[in-house]
Each structure stands twice: as structure tokens, then as C-alpha cells.
Design an enzyme around this catalytic site. Structure first.
Site, mmCIF file in Angstrom:
data_model
loop_
_atom_site.group_PDB
_atom_site.id
_atom_site.type_symbol
_atom_site.label_atom_id
_atom_site.label_comp_id
_atom_site.label_asym_id
_atom_site.label_seq_id
_atom_site.Cartn_x
_atom_site.Cartn_y
_atom_site.Cartn_z
ATOM 1 N N ASP A 60 -0.995 5.223 -5.617
ATOM 2 C CA ASP A 60 -1.843 4.675 -5.111
ATOM 3 C C ASP A 60 -2.216 2.944 -5.163
ATOM 4 O O ASP A 60 -2.708 2.657 -5.744
ATOM 5 C CB ASP A 60 -3.414 4.665 -3.790
ATOM 6 N N ASP A 110 0.633 -0.768 0.162
ATOM 7 C CA ASP A 110 0.278 -0.189 -0.247
ATOM 8 C C ASP A 110 0.809 1.366 0.117
ATOM 9 O O ASP A 110 1.347 1.490 1.239
ATOM 10 C CB ASP A 110 -0.844 0.287 1.265
#
Length: 324
Positions: free
Chosen positions: A213, A28
Site C-alpha cells: 500500500d 495510493d
């Protein structure tokens, strides 16, 4: 190191070793906390995942500071600990990480146990900006100050995704890597996108801040931008009830995002998120105003699995190249 695809490119994870115990952690770049379930966690989502037992680690030290984090989907909270953490062939010594005592049910169906946050230190909610695992490896001069990804498609069993720490995997891309400077100190990998095209026709020709992201599945963009793009996709319809766009499952539209003057193509198959009928599918481009009034684009796997991406911590820039 090899990375594993969750479901149909929902997210990706790698194994890490904390004090001799193995955990799968979701990759992440949209957050900075590293956490795994604690042995005493009673949340439903902890029951079917690996949990850290501090008694089984001779190198563990309790720090005991409270932390919590709220994601776009899900949340977790607990206390901090310190241990040696191995990722690939590298070890981060005395790494601060989270022992999650409470984990929301959003994580129950995921095969990953926890999350490894790979944004900048100041986004870490532990100890008001504790060094991330990546930062620790860099600070200990274990790796060069960058990491990079090739994400595989679940429908291509012959491809293997990779995470490369301290460098790039030249076997996974063609041509040059084009870099874009990070434009903010808020902690995200936030760069400028200079436009978007549909079927090679410029549809959005204004600058947009974009968060890169890896932990987000879809492409989440400002409401007005989503309307503009979908107007150029034949057969698209807005579903007011679910705030999504429906597009033909056999669409031939291709969307390209432009960074640093270079266009990167999202092929028609990756504009399809989920079918709702034999002919209509939910678009993988979702309207959403992330940090209004800023017109931020959240570029998740809809985009990232179609490029080779480089996150240069030392020079604070993000690079893209064409996948092989």
C-alpha cells in the site's frame, strides 16, 4: 514521471490534468477511487486545495452517481463525472472520476488535492467497480499492463522518485525483479510474505498475507507479530496508552521482510517515525489488526521507500528489486 514527497515520506503525489485543470493526487495502491475536490465543496479541507470547475472543461460530462469512501485516515464523498484525464504524457479518455463534495479534515494539511487509487477495479466504490485510471490506460492500449515506483527519501535531496507507467525505470534498481502472485480477488495488492528478520536473525518464520500500500505511511502489523519483532530491538518499550512501541532514536536494528525467498532491508533510520524525547522515538512498525482474524501486514512507505516496486496488473503480481 517525477513524484513529490509529502513531509517526511508520509506519502507521495503526482500532478494530473482533468479537462485542462491541474490537480496533485496522492499515489495510493491501497484503494481504487480517483477523486478531486468539487467546485461547490464547502468542507474546510477543500478551501485550501484546487477544486474542479466543470464549467471550465469542454470535455466534461456529468454522470452524477453518488459515491463515498472511508480510508484508514479520512473519508470523502460526492458524485461521479467523466472527462479526459492526462497523467504524464498519457491521456485516459472518458475516465470516470469523483467530484468530492465532502472531504474530511484529515486532508486539510496535505499538499495533495485528491487521491488516485491504483488497486484493482473491483475495489472502486464508484459505479460498483468502475475502471481505474490505470485500467483505462491499459484497456485503451495506451500503456502496457503494469506500473512501477521508486520512492525517494526526504533526507536525500539528490534522489528523485519516479512513477513509470507501462514499464520499469531500470536506472533506479539493481539486480533482478522478483515477483509474487496476488493471492486474492478482493481488489488489494495482496501477496504472501514468508518471514521477517531483525538484524539478520529470523524472528517471524510463518507466512503472512501482506497488502502492498503506497498510500500508507507506516508498517502496520498484527499485535502479536509487533510484539515479537520489538522484543528483538534492544531498548524497545510498549506504550500502552498510544498503542505504539518506543525505540532508541539511535537504534542500530535493521528489519528485513522476506518475499519470494528474498529479504528486503529496512535500515535503522527508517524504523524511526517520530521523536518524543532526545533518546526515545516512536517506532515506524505499528501494532494493528487490519482484518481480524487474518494476520494481515499493511506494508506502507516504511518498507516501500527501500525497494523498487512493480505492480503488474496483467499478470496479477507484485515485484520488488533492490534500490540503487
Amino acid at each position: 514521471m517525477s513524484i513529490t514527497d509529502i513531509d517526511q515520506d508520509v506519502a507521495y503525489y503526482v500532478p494530473i490534468n482533468i479537462g485542462g485543470q491541474i490537480f496533485n493526487v496522492l499515489l495510493d495502491t491501497g484503494s481504487s477511487n480517483l477523486w478531486v475536490p468539487n467546485e461547490n465543496c464547502t468542507s474546510d479541507s477543500c478551501q485550501n486545495h484546487n477544486r474542479f470547475d466543470s464549467n471550465k472543461s469542454s470535455t466534461f460530462k456529468s454522470e452524477g452517481n453518488q459515491w463515498s469512501i472511508l480510508y484508514g485516515s479520512g473519508s470523502a464523498s460526492g458524485v461521479t463525472g467523466i472527462d479526459d484525464i492526462q497523467i504524464g504524457t498519457f491521456t485516459a479518455n472518458k475516465q470516470i472520476f469523483g467530484l468530492a463534495d465532502v472531504v474530511s479534515n484529515d486532508f486539510t494539511p496535505l499538499p495533495s488535492d485528491g487521491i488516485i487509487g491504483m488497486a484493482f477495479d473491483n475495489l472502486n466504490t464508484m459505479d460498483s467497480g468502475a475502471p481505474t485510471l490505470i485500467s483505462t490506460l491499459i484497456n485503451q492500449k495506451t500503456i502496457k499492463s503494469l506500473f512501477s515506483f521508486h520512492f525517494q527519501h526526504s533526507d536525500n535531496p539528490n534522489d528523485q522518485g519516479t512513477l513509470t507507467l507501462g514499464g520499469v525505470d531500470a536506472s533506479k534498481f539493481v539486480g533482478e525483479i522478483s515477483y509474487n502472485p496476488v493471492i486474492s480477488e478482493i481488489g488489494f495488492w495482496l501477496i504472501i510474505m514468508s518471514g521477517a528478520l531483525v538484524n539478520k536473525i529470523p524472528t517471524l518464520s510463518v507466512l503472512r498475507p501482506a497488502i502492498i500500500d503506497t498510500g500508507t505511511t507506516l508498517l502496520i502489523i498484527p499485535t502479536k507479530d509487533a510484539e515479537l519483532l520489538h522484543k528483538q530491538i534492544p531498548g524497545s518499550v510498549y506504550d500502552n496508552q498510544d498503542n505504539v512501541y518506543l525505540i532508541p532514536c539511535n537504534t542500530t536494528a535493521a528489519v528485513s521482510l522476506v518475499f519470494g525467498g528474498v529479504g528486503y532491508k529496512i535500515p535503522p533510520k527508517d524504523l524511526i517515525f517520530a521523536p518524543i524525547s532526545d533518546t526515545q522515538c516512536v517506532s515506524a512498525i505499528i501494532p494493528g489488526d487490519i482484518l481480524p482474524p487474518l494476520p494481515i501486514w499493511l506494508c506502507g512507505q516504511t518498507f516501500l521507500k527501500n525497494v523498487y516496486s512493480v505492480f503488474d496488473v496483467g499478470n496479477k503480481q507484485v515485484g520488488f528489486a533492490q534500490n540503487k
